[in-house]
Design an enzyme around this catalytic site. Structure first.
Site, PDB file in Angstrom:
ATOM      1  N   GLU A   1     -26.783  -7.820   2.818  1.00 32.71           N
ATOM      2  CA  GLU A   1     -25.869  -8.726   2.035  1.00 32.71           C
ATOM      3  C   GLU A   1     -25.472  -8.089   0.911  1.00 32.71           C
ATOM      4  O   GLU A   1     -26.188  -7.285  -0.040  1.00 32.71           O
ATOM      5  CB  GLU A   1     -26.636 -10.034   1.413  1.00 32.71           C
TER       6      GLU A   1
ATOM      7  N   CYS B   1     -22.784  -6.670  -6.355  1.00 38.62           N
ATOM      8  CA  CYS B   1     -23.988  -6.434  -6.229  1.00 38.62           C
ATOM      9  C   CYS B   1     -24.485  -5.885  -4.994  1.00 38.62           C
ATOM     10  O   CYS B   1     -24.246  -6.343  -4.153  1.00 38.62           O
ATOM     11  CB  CYS B   1     -24.775  -8.095  -6.526  1.00 38.62           C
TER      12      CYS B   1
ATOM     13  N   CYS C   1     -37.502  -5.372   1.602  1.00 37.18           N
ATOM     14  CA  CYS C   1     -38.428  -4.688   0.174  1.00 37.18           C
ATOM     15  C   CYS C   1     -39.907  -4.672   0.330  1.00 37.18           C
ATOM     16  O   CYS C   1     -40.380  -5.691   0.640  1.00 37.18           O
ATOM     17  CB  CYS C   1     -37.843  -5.335  -1.025  1.00 37.18           C
TER      18      CYS C   1
ATOM     19  N   CYS D   1     -42.750  -9.003  -5.178  1.00 38.29           N
ATOM     20  CA  CYS D   1     -42.627  -9.881  -6.306  1.00 38.29           C
ATOM     21  C   CYS D   1     -42.956 -11.294  -5.674  1.00 38.29           C
ATOM     22  O   CYS D   1     -42.100 -11.478  -5.012  1.00 38.29           O
ATOM     23  CB  CYS D   1     -41.331  -9.704  -6.858  1.00 38.29           C
TER      24      CYS D   1
ATOM     25  N   CYS E   1     -39.460 -13.903  -5.417  1.00 42.36           N
ATOM     26  CA  CYS E   1     -38.349 -13.202  -4.894  1.00 42.36           C
ATOM     27  C   CYS E   1     -38.068 -13.576  -3.315  1.00 42.36           C
ATOM     28  O   CYS E   1     -39.137 -13.254  -2.705  1.00 42.36           O
ATOM     29  CB  CYS E   1     -38.169 -11.833  -5.269  1.00 42.36           C
TER      30      CYS E   1
ATOM     31  N   GLU F   1     -35.456  -2.148  -3.688  1.00 40.39           N
ATOM     32  CA  GLU F   1     -35.805  -1.339  -4.999  1.00 40.39           C
ATOM     33  C   GLU F   1     -35.385  -0.085  -5.011  1.00 40.39           C
ATOM     34  O   GLU F   1     -35.770   0.731  -4.337  1.00 40.39           O
ATOM     35  CB  GLU F   1     -37.382  -1.333  -4.969  1.00 40.39           C
TER      36      GLU F   1
ATOM     37  N   CYS G   1     -29.214 -14.217  -8.217  1.00 41.20           N
ATOM     38  CA  CYS G   1     -30.516 -13.268  -8.158  1.00 41.20           C
ATOM     39  C   CYS G   1     -31.643 -13.861  -7.388  1.00 41.20           C
ATOM     40  O   CYS G   1     -32.223 -14.903  -7.616  1.00 41.20           O
ATOM     41  CB  CYS G   1     -31.043 -13.236  -9.588  1.00 41.20           C
TER      42      CYS G   1
HETATM   43  N1  SAH Z   1     -35.658  -4.397  -7.267  1.00 43.31           N
HETATM   44  C1  SAH Z   1     -35.045  -4.196  -8.189  1.00 43.31           C
HETATM   45  C2  SAH Z   1     -33.451  -4.806  -7.905  1.00 43.31           C
HETATM   46  C3  SAH Z   1     -33.346  -6.250  -7.170  1.00 43.31           C
HETATM   47  S1  SAH Z   1     -33.728  -7.781  -7.817  1.00 43.31           S
HETATM   48  C4  SAH Z   1     -35.487  -5.134  -9.552  1.00 43.31           C
HETATM   49  O1  SAH Z   1     -36.659  -5.609  -9.484  1.00 43.31           O
HETATM   50  O2  SAH Z   1     -35.005  -5.098 -10.389  1.00 43.31           O
HETATM   51  C5  SAH Z   1     -32.383  -8.167  -9.162  1.00 43.31           C
HETATM   52  C6  SAH Z   1     -32.945  -9.097 -10.190  1.00 43.31           C
HETATM   53  O3  SAH Z   1     -33.360 -10.348  -9.818  1.00 43.31           O
HETATM   54  C7  SAH Z   1     -34.374  -8.775 -10.839  1.00 43.31           C
HETATM   55  O4  SAH Z   1     -34.515  -8.674 -11.820  1.00 43.31           O
HETATM   56  C8  SAH Z   1     -35.358  -9.787  -9.984  1.00 43.31           C
HETATM   57  O5  SAH Z   1     -36.568  -9.735 -10.577  1.00 43.31           O
HETATM   58  C9  SAH Z   1     -34.549 -10.962 -10.323  1.00 43.31           C
HETATM   59  N2  SAH Z   1     -34.992 -12.039  -9.467  1.00 43.31           N
HETATM   60  C10 SAH Z   1     -35.652 -11.986  -8.107  1.00 43.31           C
HETATM   61  N3  SAH Z   1     -35.953 -13.100  -7.456  1.00 43.31           N
HETATM   62  C11 SAH Z   1     -35.377 -14.135  -8.331  1.00 43.31           C
HETATM   63  C12 SAH Z   1     -34.933 -15.506  -8.340  1.00 43.31           C
HETATM   64  N4  SAH Z   1     -35.469 -16.261  -7.407  1.00 43.31           N
HETATM   65  N5  SAH Z   1     -34.317 -16.097  -9.323  1.00 43.31           N
HETATM   66  C13 SAH Z   1     -33.861 -15.224 -10.348  1.00 43.31           C
HETATM   67  N6  SAH Z   1     -34.093 -13.834 -10.635  1.00 43.31           N
HETATM   68  C14 SAH Z   1     -34.694 -13.312  -9.439  1.00 43.31           C
END
Ligand code: SAH
Length: 351
Positions: free
Chosen positions: A90, A103, A110, A114, A117, A158, A331
């Site tokens: 996506e 984006c 991944c 986290c 996420c 990542e 995000c």
């Molecule tokens: N792996 C990278 C890039 C992808 S995530 C990173 O961790 O930065 C892009 C951003 O969205 C990151 O800051 C991530 O932590 C955040 N994110 C992940 N899940 C989210 C959610 N459910 N709501 C808001 N932001 C989220």
């Protein structure tokens, strides 16, 4: 067949020399693709017919297949693309007053795990190639007949766990003879791979770097981001400091507010203490609910109080405006789906 979009200009020149062609032919092809939006060797009319045939037999110029396109009320468009091997990724196009920002996804699935996420619900299947990232941009440009002006590598994956391909991707889209998207219009977001942040400090590219911090101390970060066990917050702080000292660039720290987890005033004060003396600004992100995880968005009152406490402590911070939440394009809502599992919420099928 290998995709022509994998190569930086310098690599394309090496490739062309290796197949017995003149260097300037590579520059011509590069400009056809990236300056003139021509995605077929057949249409590159300053190349001989022989050369066009030869290149067509070695390199593929296919764009990505658009499987689905969802448009949000705020104009955000979420694309679902199919890769050559059937993998689905996506990308999200956001329309801002300052430009068109895409984006981009860097991995299929991944492995960072986290806890909040959606993207990590599917384990990493593989890294995307540089071409597959370049193609997200080209296909969106082609589909909208308009050029993306900003790129954020914040989709699924990542980026620093796919370091070399992401670097190639950045060099292609940043190159003056390529898409010429300025470094200041490019942002890489990482969950904090310390060794790669240090390596990136030496790349000599003036892009923006964003770091997903999301916690004010190791106890909380350990709970929500497993990467913190490998690279705890003091190590991360050292890496950020090092990066800033080498590049002179201000770093963005992303901080999702999770109700009752990291959103209280005491956390704001710990965060202020952590960032004190670093040339950073804090980007507060309202949490977007993910069905499979139990976390909730902080109340508007807590968000305001958190922000005001940071401001009171003289920490630069902003509250991120979310785009495309109604189409699960915000995000943390992107997920590498499997074929047949596409959401049909307000979707428009595209040929
Ligand atoms: N792996 C990278 C890039 C992808 S995530 C990173 O961790 O930065 C892009 C951003 O969205 C990151 O800051 C991530 O932590 C955040 N994110 C992940 N899940 C989210 C959610 N459910 N709501 C808001 N932001 C989220």
């Amino acid at each position: 067949m290998i995709s022509i979009y994998n190569y930086t200009l310098e690599q394309m020149i090496d490739e062309f020399v290796a197949i017995g062609e003149k260097k300037f032919r590579a520059t011509q092809v590069f400009e056809w693709i990236y300056r003139k939006n021509v995605y077929s060797f057949d249409d590159m009319n300053n190349l001989s017919l022989d050369l066009r045939n030869k290149l067509s037999n070695i390199y593929s110029t296919n764009l990505l297949k658009i499987v689905e396109k969802q448009e949000s009320k705020d104009g955000t468009i979420k694309y679902l693309f199919e890769l050559e091997d059937g993998g689905l990724v996506e990308s999200v196009l956001m329309i801002h007053d300052y430009g068109r920002s895409l984006c981009v996804t860097s991995q299929l699935g991944c492995n960072m795990g986290c806890k909040f996420c959606a993207s990590g619900l599917l384990k990493k299947q593989r890294n995307l190639t540089a071409a597959e990232m370049v193609l997200q941009v080209l296909t969106v440009n082609f589909d909208t007949q308009n050029n993306v002006s900003h790129v954020v590598v914040m989709g699924t994956g990542e980026p620093f766990d796919n370091y070399d391909n992401v670097m190639n991707f950045i060099r292609v889209i940043n190159h003056a003879k390529g898409l010429a998207i300025g470094a200041r219009h490019l942002t890489i977001s990482t969950c904090g791979l310390v060794d790669k942040i240090e390596m990136y400090a030496h790349e000599g590219i003036q892009t923006n770097l964003a770091i997903s911090l999301h916690a004010p101390n190791d106890d909380i970060r350990d709970q929500i981001m497993p990467i913190n066990k490998a690279y705890p917050m003091d190590k991360l702080r050292e890496a950020i400091k090092y990066y800033i000292s080498k590049t002179n660039r201000r770093v963005t720290l992303e901080y999702i507010l999770l109700r009752g987890v990291n959103d209280q005033l005491v956390h704001a004060r710990q965060l202020a203490h952590y960032v004190r003396g670093l040339n950073v600004y804090v980007n507060l992100i309202p949490y977007n609910a993910v069905d499979e995880h139990g976390y909730q968005q902080s109340s508007t009152m807590d968000v305001e109080a958190f922000k005001n406490e940071l401001l009171r402590l003289k920490i630069n911070c902003t509250l991120r405006k979310e785009h495309g939440r109604d189409i699960d394009g915000a995000c943390g809502q992107l997920r590498a789906k499997k074929v047949g599992e596409t959401s049909c919420k307000s979707s428009q099928k595209v040929k």
